[in-house]
Design an enzyme around this catalytic site. Structure first.
Site, PDB file in Angstrom:
ATOM      1  N   LYS A   1      45.429  48.009  43.741  1.00 24.04           N
ATOM      2  CA  LYS A   1      46.044  47.427  44.944  1.00 24.04           C
ATOM      3  C   LYS A   1      47.027  48.429  45.511  1.00 24.04           C
ATOM      4  O   LYS A   1      47.588  49.240  44.766  1.00 24.04           O
ATOM      5  CB  LYS A   1      46.795  46.139  44.579  1.00 24.04           C
ATOM      6  CG  LYS A   1      46.956  45.172  45.722  1.00 24.04           C
ATOM      7  CD  LYS A   1      45.695  44.347  45.911  1.00 24.04           C
ATOM      8  CE  LYS A   1      45.815  43.258  46.924  1.00 24.04           C
ATOM      9  NZ  LYS A   1      44.728  42.274  46.775  1.00 24.04           N
TER      10      LYS A   1
ATOM     11  N   GLY B   1      48.259  28.393  55.050  1.00 25.30           N
ATOM     12  CA  GLY B   1      48.077  29.811  55.384  1.00 25.30           C
ATOM     13  C   GLY B   1      46.924  29.940  56.347  1.00 25.30           C
ATOM     14  O   GLY B   1      45.810  29.494  56.053  1.00 25.30           O
TER      15      GLY B   1
ATOM     16  N   GLY C   1      45.786  32.878  58.062  1.00 26.82           N
ATOM     17  CA  GLY C   1      45.361  34.252  58.372  1.00 26.82           C
ATOM     18  C   GLY C   1      43.845  34.286  58.357  1.00 26.82           C
ATOM     19  O   GLY C   1      43.192  33.246  58.555  1.00 26.82           O
ATOM     20  N   ASN C   2      43.286  35.458  58.093  1.00 26.66           N
ATOM     21  CA  ASN C   2      41.825  35.583  58.151  1.00 26.66           C
ATOM     22  C   ASN C   2      41.122  34.589  57.236  1.00 26.66           C
ATOM     23  O   ASN C   2      40.244  33.846  57.666  1.00 26.66           O
ATOM     24  CB  ASN C   2      41.421  37.026  57.822  1.00 26.66           C
ATOM     25  CG  ASN C   2      39.916  37.219  57.884  1.00 26.66           C
ATOM     26  OD1 ASN C   2      39.273  36.857  58.869  1.00 26.66           O
ATOM     27  ND2 ASN C   2      39.341  37.738  56.829  1.00 26.66           N
ATOM     28  N   ALA C   3      41.537  34.530  55.961  1.00 23.18           N
ATOM     29  CA  ALA C   3      40.839  33.656  55.005  1.00 23.18           C
ATOM     30  C   ALA C   3      40.982  32.181  55.402  1.00 23.18           C
ATOM     31  O   ALA C   3      39.993  31.429  55.400  1.00 23.18           O
ATOM     32  CB  ALA C   3      41.356  33.891  53.594  1.00 23.18           C
TER      33      ALA C   3
HETATM   34  N1  GLU Z   1      42.108  41.989  49.551  1.00 22.92           N
HETATM   35  C1  GLU Z   1      40.959  41.274  49.085  1.00 22.92           C
HETATM   36  C2  GLU Z   1      41.243  40.608  47.759  1.00 22.92           C
HETATM   37  O1  GLU Z   1      42.370  40.409  47.380  1.00 22.92           O
HETATM   38  C3  GLU Z   1      39.705  42.140  49.069  1.00 22.92           C
HETATM   39  C4  GLU Z   1      39.753  43.365  48.236  1.00 22.92           C
HETATM   40  C5  GLU Z   1      38.576  44.296  48.441  1.00 22.92           C
HETATM   41  O2  GLU Z   1      37.660  43.982  49.153  1.00 22.92           O
HETATM   42  O3  GLU Z   1      38.638  45.367  47.829  1.00 22.92           O
HETATM   43  O4  GLU Z   1      40.351  40.193  47.069  1.00 22.92           O
END
Ligand code: GLU
Length: 415
Positions: A105, A216, A218-220
């Protein structure tokens, strides 16, 4: 209110899984910490001509199963420990869906809401200049996360390709389709979550056509609002929240109109027909399905006892604390934990890397079908672990993920 350290939480979750799996001490010690951490102090030119300093991280938690994989967050509250935690969860997440990837991350402590597009581009490019030698299709593959998006990935990919003097679109995922992105990535996190809800309903008889709520937007969260009805054939969206407002309507919102409104105004605040409610009350509404889709530590020992949802589908990373997990289990709530419920995004990211590597792209239907197969299988493997080991849902998912990572570490001779 108690403040939580998400990294300490991930270490506790690991210890619990290790106990169930009977892992040896060296494996536990190895998996309790990131393998590599990078910290940068980035100078960025702002629109007023002044230089501002930003603190940035990239953490590669574990790469036994493949290159590190995970998003990059832009957030004012970012710390090294939030990134460590998110990187750990990515490691278990890629393993739960059995992708040939590790976990990582990145994060930059900044407030994107107060920055211009040009400032965000400068910051994104500076970050890549700093981390370039440590990422790559065979090292570490970033993606978006909270407050980053396909445009951020396009800038980052462009900077990376300029530095390395070659096209390598697969080093970043969730790119715009015009520059190597895949079909079906933007709604993949929500789609994966809704697929797991579908399996829960089929297996245990929950009724998805009843009420649902989303914390929330956002996108999700936005995509889940729409896909819940599309995939599950109905459902009444009675409440949603974002950082500015929480709104309620007992007859249900028009999900499409609400998403449109959020995209034009930037918030759900004042959406016609919505009664304003307290943010905390949203989580305690009587619904069939609750989607936490915001940030860490939303469901804690303070409010877990008051939750009335029958199914909780965690689209956010780390929304529930360990004490709350026990309370939810005692209440018989069907929790679909983050490392399973939110794994659709990284699953389609993996499909994107595969397509980029041979420069040949699949149809949207193919992406949807392959995502469905992966998430359905993962849901049932986790259920099997929960039933076999008689553990709470998160521990069941951890047992599946951690066992796979531990095996890979052992096979490599690391422990
Ligand atoms: N940010 C997203 C997650 O937390 C996707 C990570 C990715 O596709 O590498 O799962």
């Amino acid at each position: 209110m108690e403040t939580y350290n998400s990294f300490k939480i991930t270490q506790q979750q690991l210890r619990e899984a290790a106990k169930v799996l009977n892992l040896d001490q060296s494996t536990i010690d190895l998996l309790s910490w990131p393998q590599k951490e990078f910290k940068y102090t980035l100078p960025v030119k702002m629109d007023d001509g002044k230089i501002k300093i930003f603190h940035a991280y990239r953490i590669q938690y574990n790469h036994a199963r493949g290159p590190a994989k995970g998003g990059i967050r832009f957030h004012p509250e970012e710390t090294v420990d939030t990134i460590r935690a998110l990187a750990a969860w990515m490691t278990w997440k890629t393993a739960v869906v059995d992708l040939p990837l590790g976990g990582g991350k990145g994060g930059i402590k900044c407030n994107p809401k107060e920055m211009s597009k040009r400032e965000l581009e400068n910051l994104s490019r500076e970050y890549i200049r700093a981390i370039a030698t440590h990422i790559g299709i065979d090292r570490d593959i970033p993606a978006p996360d909270v407050y980053t998006n396909p445009q951020t990935m396009a800038w980052m990919m462009d900077e990376y390709e300029t530095l390395t003097n070659k096209h390598q679109p697969g080093v970043f995922t969730d790119k715009p389709e015009q520059v190597g992105g895949t079909e079906g990535r933007r709604d993949a996190t929500a789609r994966g979550g809704v697929i797991t809800v579908r399996e829960a309903c089929k297996t245990y008889g929950y009724d998805p056509t009843k009420d649902y709520a989303i914390q929330g937007f956002g996108n999700a969260g936005q995509r889940a609002a729409l896909l819940h009805q599309e995939i599950l054939g109905g459902g009444n969206l009675i409440a949603v929240s974002d950082s500015k407002a929480a709104i309620f309507n007992k007859n249900g919102f028009d999900a499409k109109e609400l998403v449109k409104y959020k995209l034009t105004t930037g918030s759900v605040y004042n959406f016609p027909g919505g009664e304003s409610i307290d943010h905390n009350d949203l989580l305690e509404l009587k619904v069939e399905v609750l989607y936490p889709a915001a940030l860490e530590n939303a469901i804690t020992k303070e409010n877990a006892g008051k939750i009335k949802a029958k199914v909780i589908c965690e689209l956010a990373n780390g929304p529930t604390t360990p004490e709350a997990d026990i309370i939810l289990q005692e209440k018989g709530i069907h929790l679909i934990p983050d490392i399973l419920a939110s794994a659709g995004g990284v699953t389609v990211s993996y499909f994107e890397v595969v397509q980029d590597s041979y420069s040949y792209f699949w149809s949207e239907e193919q992406v949807h079908q392959r995502l469905d197969q992966k998430l359905t299988k993962a849901y049932h493997s986790v259920q099997e672990a929960i039933n076999d080991k008689k553990v709470h849902p998160r521990l069941g998912a951890m047992v599946v993920g951690v066992a796979r990572v531990a095996q890979a570490c052992k096979l490599r001779g690391w422990v």
